[in-house]
Design a protein around this motif. Sequence first.
Motif, PDB file in Angstrom:
ATOM      1  N   PRO A 127       0.826  -1.213   0.000  1.00 50.94           N
ATOM      2  CA  PRO A 127       0.000   0.000   0.000  1.00 50.94           C
ATOM      3  C   PRO A 127       0.857   1.259   0.000  1.00 50.94           C
ATOM      4  CG  PRO A 127       0.090  -0.953   2.204  1.00 50.94           C
ATOM      5  CD  PRO A 127       0.797  -1.920   1.292  1.00 50.94           C
ATOM      6  N   GLY A 128       0.261   2.344  -0.539  1.00 55.52           N
ATOM      7  CA  GLY A 128       0.946   3.629  -0.544  1.00 55.52           C
ATOM      8  C   GLY A 128       1.959   3.736  -1.669  1.00 55.52           C
ATOM      9  N   THR A 129       2.692   4.827  -1.654  1.00 53.47           N
ATOM     10  CA  THR A 129       3.701   5.079  -2.681  1.00 53.47           C
ATOM     11  C   THR A 129       5.112   5.150  -2.109  1.00 53.47           C
ATOM     12  OG1 THR A 129       3.340   7.458  -2.440  1.00 53.47           O
ATOM     13  CG2 THR A 129       2.059   6.316  -4.140  1.00 53.47           C
ATOM     14  N   ILE A 134      10.871   2.807  -0.916  1.00 55.52           N
ATOM     15  CA  ILE A 134      11.884   2.461   0.084  1.00 55.52           C
ATOM     16  C   ILE A 134      12.355   1.027  -0.116  1.00 55.52           C
ATOM     17  CG2 ILE A 134      12.310   2.125   2.545  1.00 55.52           C
ATOM     18  CD1 ILE A 134      10.399   4.423   3.083  1.00 55.52           C
ATOM     19  N   MET A 135      11.416   0.114  -0.383  1.00 59.00           N
ATOM     20  CA  MET A 135      11.773  -1.284  -0.591  1.00 59.00           C
ATOM     21  C   MET A 135      12.656  -1.452  -1.825  1.00 59.00           C
ATOM     22  SD  MET A 135      10.593  -3.148   1.843  1.00 59.00           S
ATOM     23  CE  MET A 135      10.734  -4.759   1.089  1.00 59.00           C
TER      24      MET A 135
END
Length: 211
Positions: A127-129, A134-135
């Motif tokens: 979820p999210g942007t 970051i991953m």
Amino acid sequence: MDWTWFLFRFHGRINRAKLWLSLLVIFGWMLFAVALMAGASQLLGGPAVAKLNLADIFAVLDPDTFRSLTRADLPSVAVHVVLTPVFAWVFAAGVIKRLHDRDKSGWWMVPFFVGPGLANQYAERLPGTILPTIMEGLTALLSLWGFIELYCLAGDRWTNRFGPSPLAKVGPSGRSGQQTPPRGAWDQHKELEFEPHVSSPAAGRSGNRQH
């Protein structure tokens, strides 16, 4: 060379050249498998194009991969399910032995390969942007670190906890012996040796005549 040990076993050590050799073997097997997949798919009315890579091991473990499959996809899926684990096994065997050469545990495969592979497979579902970004950055750093460790840096010159150096010279008996320290290095065993001095009989008689 023992090819069974080289391709399928996890104990011992290999150097950088042997790791590159194992990748060439896997690449050759992949080319052959892709040719078979393309031919079988064309016979069943599908496209004469196929692909295969080591990252497919994570796709095989993903249930979404097998949804909406057609009849023409069956040969490709069968080859992926059967051969991808074999290729992954050979790749893991080479990487773990190379990690041993760097005096590292085989569990370093988790941050170097398993973690980044899983992150790439499921990054789009996070979820999210910000979290996917970051991953992706973290997996890129881990992959770069793993590449430098395995393919760029030399292994231990001496015997470590995983065995002797793969570059050790082979003696007349055919066994790989312990490498000798470089010239000028301190040899502890030689320094600790004590050789008693034994005078010769002639020297003793000469000393008696002097008295």
